[in-house]
Motif scaffolding. Structure first.
Motif, PDB file in Angstrom:
ATOM      1  N   GLY A   1      -0.222 -39.905  90.548  1.00 15.58           N
ATOM      2  CA  GLY A   1       0.207 -38.657  91.300  1.00 15.58           C
ATOM      3  C   GLY A   1       1.816 -38.911  91.542  1.00 15.58           C
ATOM      4  N   HIS A   2       2.489 -39.355  90.583  1.00 15.82           N
ATOM      5  CA  HIS A   2       3.791 -39.100  90.603  1.00 15.82           C
ATOM      6  C   HIS A   2       4.317 -38.635  89.578  1.00 15.82           C
ATOM      7  CE1 HIS A   2       3.313 -43.662  92.229  1.00 15.82           C
ATOM      8  NE2 HIS A   2       3.312 -42.879  93.147  1.00 15.82           N
ATOM      9  N   LEU A   3       5.669 -37.657  89.976  1.00 16.99           N
ATOM     10  CA  LEU A   3       6.273 -36.634  89.208  1.00 16.99           C
ATOM     11  C   LEU A   3       7.067 -37.739  88.262  1.00 16.99           C
ATOM     12  CD1 LEU A   3       6.751 -33.632  91.139  1.00 16.99           C
ATOM     13  CD2 LEU A   3       5.080 -33.875  89.555  1.00 16.99           C
TER      14      LEU A   3
ATOM     15  N   ASP B   1       8.797 -48.837  87.275  1.00 21.73           N
ATOM     16  CA  ASP B   1       7.663 -49.559  87.851  1.00 21.73           C
ATOM     17  C   ASP B   1       6.506 -48.903  88.239  1.00 21.73           C
ATOM     18  OD1 ASP B   1       8.857 -48.379  89.958  1.00 21.73           O
ATOM     19  OD2 ASP B   1       9.051 -50.404  91.090  1.00 21.73           O
ATOM     20  N   CYS B   2       6.294 -47.478  87.791  1.00 19.46           N
ATOM     21  CA  CYS B   2       5.154 -46.989  88.160  1.00 19.46           C
ATOM     22  C   CYS B   2       3.837 -47.739  87.203  1.00 19.46           C
ATOM     23  CB  CYS B   2       5.033 -45.401  87.654  1.00 19.46           C
ATOM     24  SG  CYS B   2       3.732 -44.572  88.314  1.00 19.46           S
ATOM     25  N   ALA B   3       2.783 -47.536  88.097  1.00 16.83           N
ATOM     26  CA  ALA B   3       1.517 -48.404  87.439  1.00 16.83           C
ATOM     27  C   ALA B   3       1.110 -47.660  86.245  1.00 16.83           C
ATOM     28  CB  ALA B   3       0.414 -48.618  88.423  1.00 16.83           C
ATOM     29  N   CYS B   4       1.420 -46.332  85.794  1.00 16.86           N
ATOM     30  CA  CYS B   4       1.126 -45.746  84.535  1.00 16.86           C
ATOM     31  C   CYS B   4       1.784 -46.395  83.446  1.00 16.86           C
ATOM     32  CB  CYS B   4       1.230 -44.217  84.829  1.00 16.86           C
ATOM     33  SG  CYS B   4       2.746 -43.651  84.693  1.00 16.86           S
ATOM     34  N   GLY B   5       2.847 -46.946  83.732  1.00 18.07           N
ATOM     35  CA  GLY B   5       3.473 -47.615  82.438  1.00 18.07           C
ATOM     36  C   GLY B   5       4.648 -47.003  82.135  1.00 18.07           C
TER      37      GLY B   5
HETATM   38 ZN   LIG Z   1       3.447 -42.918  86.587  1.00 17.57          ZN
END
Ligand SMILES: [Zn+2]
Length: 364
Positions: free
Chosen positions: A276-278, A333-337
């Motif tokens: 859910g992050h841009l 550090d977003c969990a999507c990598g």
């Molecule tokens: Zn992400």
């Protein structure tokens, strides 16, 4: 004005654009971008009289990307912002703007347009894969028939590249073309498909229309990309969660990605990840500024969004202060990598009464 060539820019850009699109840590990315943007700043100073008039007194090198000059987005409605001879312009984009306002005009030459396309491909492929999928466009085919290509039409043209067997889901009067949508769904049952549309139209003319007819489709292997402001939806109390839930319940689709981008910076789009992050891709970045003092804000603080793009050269649009509010959520550090900055959009600046770029420090 002295003549400044793009030679060094082209070298830096080509090298950087060939690297993974979400692979750079912010520190490394900022340094590389800053070098490219300095080249652009010098180039536009020497090729765009309007830009020169605004920024001739600025330094030509910067310690950090947040020191770069920026143009308020509404200047594209008011000024002739062009850095190439008029005969090099092969397409003019017009942003839809609010009714009654002059549209922004963005002049593209072939080089800028080619860079936009390449950048869009590498960003989108990170979310939808390399294969061209059967594509349902949630719009009317009439949107491409206007004499001047609207930003909406250009958006559809840009995204159409990622699909094949394009099917339009709406009729000329924007009602749902139920037969076309059912045919498309039956033909591609259980297969990967790509759906694209503008957020409000996906909601109103697709989700609500399907709910109304009671149709339920099987796009469980599909991916939906959508873009456009949330204002009309938040007026109807619809947030991203509701949007996704209701869309999933009528189509089975679970991979849903919003993206944020603007006609003034086509090609550098900020796509919402699985969390859910841009995300800012390598060739673009985002800075959030206090709407009153315009100083850069830290993570977690909501302010005006400045967008940076290494792509445009035919017009000075590499650093733009938007009229959108948003919040930097973190970097690297977003969990999507995906590396680099990620953020969220909070909506439009109320009343969008922007002041000048440089004379508001300390005012409130
Ligand atoms: Zn992400």
């Amino acid at each position: 004005m002295t003549d400044y060539a793009l030679t060094h820019y082209e070298v830096l850009f080509a090298d950087y654009a060939s690297q993974p699109v979400f692979g750079f840590c912010q520190q490394d990315k900022s340094q590389r971008l800053r070098a490219i943007l300095e080249e652009l700043h010098r180039y536009h100073l020497s090729h765009c009289p309007a830009y020169h008039a605004l920024f001739a007194n600025m330094p030509v090198s910067f310690d950090d990307e947040d020191q770069l000059p920026f143009l308020a987005v509404r200047l594209f409605k008011l000024m002739d912002l062009l850095s190439v001879p008029k005969d090099a312009v092969f397409r003019e984009l017009r942003s839809s703007g609010t009714t009654g306002q002059t549209p922004a005009r963005i002049s593209l030459d072939r080089q800028t347009s080619a860079r936009q396309s390449r950048a869009l491909v590498s960003i989108m492929q990170s979310f939808i894969g390399k294969q061209r999928l059967p594509m349902l466009i949630i719009d009317s085919p009439d949107v491409l028939k206007k004499p001047h290509l609207s930003a909406r039409g250009a958006g559809i043209q840009g995204m159409a590249f990622f699909g094949r067997e394009h099917t339009y889901a709406l009729n000329s009067d924007m009602s749902l073309n139920v037969d076309a949508v059912r045919d498309f769904a039956n033909k591609n049952r259980g297969k990967p498909v790509l759906l694209f549309g503008f957020t409000f139209m996906v909601w109103l003319n697709f989700v609500k229309a399907l709910e109304h007819t009671g149709d339920s489709l099987d796009f469980s292997q599909g991916v939906l990309i959508h873009s456009g402001g949330w204002k009309k939806l938040s007026d109807q109390q619809v947030n991203n969660d509701t949007f996704k839930k209701r869309l999933t319940s009528v189509t089975g689709i679970t991979r849903i990605h919003n993206f944020y981008g603007m006609a003034e910076q086509v090609g550098s789009v900020f796509v919402e990840c699985e969390h859910g992050h841009l995300h800012a891709p390598s060739l673009a970045d985002v800075i959030v500024r206090c709407p009153y003092s315009l100083v850069p804000l830290p993570f977690g603080k909501t302010g005006l969004i400045q967008v940076i793009s290494a792509i445009p050269t035919s017009y000075p649009g590499f650093s733009i202060l938007t009229e959108d509010m948003g919040t930097l959520l973190g970097e690297d550090d977003c969990a999507c990598g995906r590396k680099g900055r990620y953020f969220s959009i909070a909506g439009r600046l109320p009343k969008t009464e922007m002041r000048g770029c440089s004379d508001t420090a300390g005012q409130s």
